[in-house]
Design an enzyme around this catalytic site. Structure first.
Site, mmCIF file in Angstrom:
data_model
loop_
_atom_site.group_PDB
_atom_site.id
_atom_site.type_symbol
_atom_site.label_atom_id
_atom_site.label_comp_id
_atom_site.label_asym_id
_atom_site.label_seq_id
_atom_site.Cartn_x
_atom_site.Cartn_y
_atom_site.Cartn_z
ATOM 1 N N CYS A 251 52.622 38.683 46.307
ATOM 2 C CA CYS A 251 52.112 40.041 46.511
ATOM 3 C C CYS A 251 51.422 40.170 47.860
ATOM 4 O O CYS A 251 51.401 41.225 48.461
ATOM 5 C CB CYS A 251 51.185 40.451 45.376
ATOM 6 S SG CYS A 251 49.832 39.319 45.074
ATOM 7 N N HIS A 915 44.860 40.051 43.660
ATOM 8 C CA HIS A 915 46.156 40.715 43.726
ATOM 9 C C HIS A 915 46.152 41.653 44.924
ATOM 10 O O HIS A 915 45.138 42.262 45.231
ATOM 11 C CB HIS A 915 46.392 41.487 42.428
ATOM 12 C CG HIS A 915 47.726 42.141 42.372
ATOM 13 N ND1 HIS A 915 48.900 41.438 42.569
ATOM 14 C CD2 HIS A 915 48.089 43.432 42.173
ATOM 15 C CE1 HIS A 915 49.922 42.284 42.475
ATOM 16 N NE2 HIS A 915 49.454 43.501 42.248
#
Ligand SMILES: [Zn+2]
Length: 999
Positions: A251, A915
């Site tokens: 990510c 994230h």
């Protein structure tokens, strides 16, 4: 001198001698690359030589028309015969000589002149008699080929043009070439500026042209996964609104890619194929164009409008090959990747093919404008690419030597600004306070302490809330039912992490220092297992720690087992029920005691073991032990215990021969109870409550490696102690039944350290630790686990944790604040000729079209690592830098310094896990989108500013183009404005982005 006729019918030739002289002279010419030379049949030439040498115009040796018939395979194709050799089958004559001969003798009918080019080959220049013959075709139809000849000096570009022409491929179609020598393997012809020779193309090979698909993929490397997927083929979304599949912890990469993809000048550069002309295949700092090509592939696919989500697998692999830190599937920093990627793209697209060395000059008092222009010119001489055009700016760096005041000014290019966040000087800490009052439950407090403070500051803050003086507090880190660490008051608070469980204990008097009167005792709770641990050979029970440990100050005079037992009973009264008077029966020796006796004898890993088989150590034995001890001090790691302990042991052994005796006396006397006892007393001393010989080597799963050595020492100590424990004593005395027994242990709560049996009192050197050992049945009956775990939340816990908010402008100001260099990173002062901790000031000089601002949320210092969750308020429009720019706009042609936001990379989570996502504005329709790996959703402007914002992309207003298509109307039928479907690739998922080490 030139022939007045180059082709056609023969002219009147000059005299034979003149003919010979002219041709012979011309034949001495040097080969020059690019010149034409001609093949001439050797036999015809020899005939001509003979003829001119006869000197007789009418000689029978007249050669007739130039005849190359013997050089041709046949007279239909006029293909040159293979393997002809120079000066045997043919000779080569320069163009001028050829044309003279042609004009004098003419050429046999229909024969083509055999013109050949001189090529410059490595280490030799030669006439290329045989050109390279190559088959050309399209990847879409390998059957339809055409043959073409190329010189080894021709560029691949010529082959490219030939295929385009022959197969009518449009100039705008993006294509790439492959060369194939066998049926199985093909190799990319990436550099169109390479020669046929350098590309190793030889006759018989095939060059195949491949044309990029409308969806941005290539026919030969189309991911399998996308094939036969009907919706993928038909999908026509807005270009650029496309997710990126998470390949497993990628990510960080996806987030950075989305920001770059939504940087209009860069994306247009790739979509318009401008990169093809600028790929740099020779730059040793680049990846021979591979990063740029792989990036182009991702961008072309994302902007084709044909995909919901793209799988950037090839790109990731290329990135990993270039920078191995990105090879695996660990989580990384999106800023780190972005920085690498901008650099990799720059070098792959660098228009400078050969970097010259440029010495950087100091300003030496010259005006800023001059020095800045010089620095930028020098930068461009080595670095010139779309990345420089788009992202590079210039800042001024001023260093001042603190000693000689030497001022050094340099101007340095940057491709992003790393701005610091104002770091709060305060810190919120949560602690559990354990009062002296045995009936009070521990209380959890939230305290505000100075970030750079010490443990005493924590105590002071707690003191204000509790009215207990800081001097009566002991602070410890509790982990797994034991003290991970007991802090000194002058230790830095940075040792304590937010996730640590910090307990503060009230002490009845004094301070943390062990005094003559008081000893701070660390108390652990242990439960015996039901089984005996025969395996260890020591016949001990295994124990496990439970509950909360305790720190308490105990008068040294109360260090006997009986006194301690009573003290602990009182202290634990909240959750330990005392024995009923009726239960306090006197008992005869029971089975347990038998066991412990056996155990004592079983201490066997010491060689002097037989000694303890006696009814008690004699004076002689003591001496033996004493000398063993002394020996041991000089050899063997097990004996490498701190000197204080050795002294103490000497003290216990009452040996007067110990040389350190003098210094140890004081400590020995302060160690409670040890001076008035000796081994002799121990032999027939009373067995107090709970006084049992210690077992060895108790199991503990949580044992930590770093403690192992210490355990070794403890084991040695223990063995020594046990030797002094009389064996085969008979428990003839009657004794009271106890709730629990008390053992001396080490800081791990595992192995018992030596203790003086005599009088059942303990002697301690440094930090003493004891364990309260419970029999499981007794624990069940008398220990209230539920009550023991209870605690109260102080009202300070209700105050919500305030998130700090700062303006982006404050961060930029911090960037330009004068700082003093740190010890690890000094500056070499050219005047003082040594490293100095200079002051450094950065100023912005000129800004790029697209400015990337990196908010330094990850703070790594020598003492601490943290992620700052400060909210930085950044404007979406009209970010004005004119106030920060050192260079003052002098005329109206200068670009304005107002910027609009175009993309944001977000990081959620802490230091170790997290994230990444991004917000970005589509260049075509002006709509903001939220990119979360393969998912793309509409975003509203008010959602963009959050504490997760990590990288900000701003574009200068004069470069911003108005959207070319109207913004989309979010459909109400789509839940949560969900635009793209989940990827069809299985490995997707934000859920895979958990607990990765960022380091
Ligand atoms: Zn200096």
């Amino acid at each position: 001198m030139a022939a007045n006729c180059s082709t056609g019918s023969a002219t009147e030739p000059p005299g034979l001698e003149t003919q010979w002289r002219e041709i012979d002279n011309l034949n001495q010419q040097q080969l020059r690359a690019g010149d034409s030379w001609y093949l001439l049949d050797k036999r015809w030439f020899d005939q001509w030589k003979e003829y001119v040498h006869t000197g007789d115009q009418n000689s029978s040796s007249y050669p007739g028309k130039i005849d190359n018939t013997e050089l041709f395979e046949d007279l239909d194709s006029y293909h040159l015969k293979e393997r002809l050799s120079e000066n045997e089958d043919f000779i080569l004559v320069p163009s001028e000589a050829w044309h003279k001969l042609l004009s004098w003798y003419d050429l046999m009918d229909d024969q083509p002149p055999l013109e050949r080019k001189v090529v410059d080959l490595p280490s030799t220049v030669k006439v290329e008699v045989y050109p390279v013959e190559i088959y050309l075709c399209l990847s879409s139809n390998l059957e339809s080929t055409v043959t073409a000849r190329f010189s080894r000096a021709d560029k691949i570009h010529a082959i490219h043009q030939k295929i385009r022409q022959h197969f009518n491929v449009s100039e705008t179609a993006e294509s790439r070439l492959w060369m194939r020598s066998t049926d199985t393997s093909s190799e990319r012809l990436r550099n169109l500026n390479m020669t046929v020779l350098d590309a190793c193309l030889i006759s018989g090979m095939t060059v195949i042209m491949e044309i990029r698909n409308a969806d941005g993929t290539w026919p030969t490397s189309r991911p399998q996964i996308m094939r036969n997927t009907a919706d993928e083929d038909s999908y026509r979304g807005p270009p650029g609104v496309c997710g990126l599949t998470n390949l497993g912890n990628t990510c960080f990469m996806n987030s950075a890619l989305q920001c770059l993809s939504n940087t209009p000048p860069l994306t247009e550069y790739f979509l318009m194929n401008l990169y093809l002309e600028e790929l740099n295949f020779t730059n040793p700092l680049g990846m021979k164009g591979e990063i740029a090509e792989a990036y182009a592939d991702v961008i072309k696919q994302m902007w084709s409008g044909r995909h919901y989500s793209v799988v950037p697998r090839v790109f990731k692999t290329k990135v990993g090959h270039f920078a191995s830190q990105f090879l695996g599937y660990q989580q990384h920093d999106s800023q780190e990747l972005l920085s690498f990627l901008l650099d990799g793209l720059h070098e792959d697209l660098n228009r400078v093919k050969k970097k010259e060395y440029i010495e950087l000059k100091d300003a030496d008092g010259r005006p800023d404008q001059e020095v800045a222009e010089e620095a930028w010119r020098n930068h461009l001489r080595r670095n010139d690419s779309v990345i420089v055009d788009t992202f590079h700016g210039l800042f001024k760096s001023t260093l001042v030597c603190p000693e000689c005041n030497k001022v050094s000014v340099t101007f340095d290019p940057f491709c992003y600004l790393s701005v610091p966040l104002p770091v709060s000087k305060e810190r919120v800490m949560e602690v559990f306070y354990v009062s002296l009052d045995p009936m009070a439950k521990p209380t959890q407090y939230r305290l505000i302490v100075p970030k750079a403070g010490r443990v005493i500051d924590l105590c002071t803050a707690l003191s204000q809330a509790t009215d207990v003086p800081p001097s009566q507090m002991a602070v410890a880190d509790v982990f797994n039912h034991r003290f991970y660490r007991i802090y000194q008051v002058d230790e830095s608070l940075s040792c304590i992490l937010d996730r640590d469980d910090i307990f503060v204990y009230q002490l009845n008097s004094g301070c943390m220092d062990q005094t003559d009167e008081e000893v701070i005792l660390a108390v652990y709770m242990r439960e015996r297992s039901h089984y005996r641990d025969y395996g260890s050979g020591s016949n001990s029970y295994s124990t496990s720690l439970f509950g909360h440990p305790l720190l308490m100050s105990v008068p040294r005079t109360q260090c006997t087992r009986e006194d301690l037992y009573q003290l602990l009973l009182k202290r634990l009264a909240r959750y330990v029920r005392p024995l009923d008077p009726s239960e306090e029966v006197e008992e005869e020796e029971d089975e347990d005691e038998e066991l412990y006796k056996a155990q004592t004898n079983g201490v066997s890993d010491d060689e002097g073991d037989e000694d303890s088989e006696e009814a008690g150590p004699s004076k002689k034995e003591e001496e033996t032990q004493q000398s063993n001890q002394a020996d041991g001090q000089n050899n063997g790691p097990l004996e490498a215990s701190p000197s204080s302990e050795r002294e103490e042991r000497a003290e216990e052994g009452e040996s007067s021969s110990e040389p350190d005796r003098g210094s140890s006396t004081e400590e020995g006397q302060s160690a409670c109870g040890s001076t008035d006892t000796n081994s002799q007393d121990a032999t027939d001393g009373d067995q107090s409550a709970g006084a049992e010989p210690s077992g060895k080597e108790e199991e503990d799963d949580d044992e930590e490696e770093e403690e192992e050595e210490e355990d070794g020492e403890e084991a040695a100590t223990c063995a020594q102690a046990n030797k002094r424990v009389p064996g085969r004593r008979h428990y003839t005395e009657r004794r009271k039944k106890a709730l629990f027994t008390i053992q001396a242990v080490n800081s791990n709560g595992t192995t018992e350290r030596g203790m003086a049996e005599a009088g059942g009192s303990f002697s301690f050197s440094s930090q003493p630790y004891i364990a309260i050992d419970w029999d499981p049945d007794m624990k069940k009956k008398y220990y209230n686990e539920n009550e023991a775990e209870k605690y109260i939340k102080h009202q300070s816990m209700d105050v919500p944790h305030q998130q700090t908010t700062v303006q982006l402008q404050e961060c930029i100001e911090l960037f330009t604040t004068v700082e003093t260099l740190e010890e690890e990173n000094p500056w070499y002062c050219p005047t003082c000729k040594r490293h100095q901790l200079a002051t450094k000031k950065l100023d912005l000089w000129s800004l790029p079209e697209v400015l990337i601002i990196h908010l330094k949320r990850f703070s790594y210092t020598k003492y601490s690592r943290e992620k700052l969750d400060t909210i930085v308020e950044f404007p979406l429009r009209d970010l004005d830098f004119s106030g920060f720019l050192l260079k003052k706009t002098t005329n109206s042609t200068e670009p304005p310094s107002r910027y609009d936001l175009i993309a944001v990379s977000n990081h959620y989570g802490g230091l170790r896990d997290g994230h990444y996502t991004s917000y970005a504005q589509n260049k075509d329709n002006g709509q903001w989108y939220y990119f979360d790996d393969s998912k793309v959703t509409y975003a509203r402007e008010e959602q963009i500013v959050t504490s997760a914002a990590y990288l900000l992309f701003y574009q200068r207003q004069d470069k911003i183009r108005q959207p070319t298509v109207p913004p989309p109307v979010p459909s109400s039928t789509q839940p949560e404005n969900h635009i793209t479907s989940q990827t069809h690739d299985g490995v997707d998922g934000a859920s895979s982005c958990v607990s990765m080490e960022t380091d």
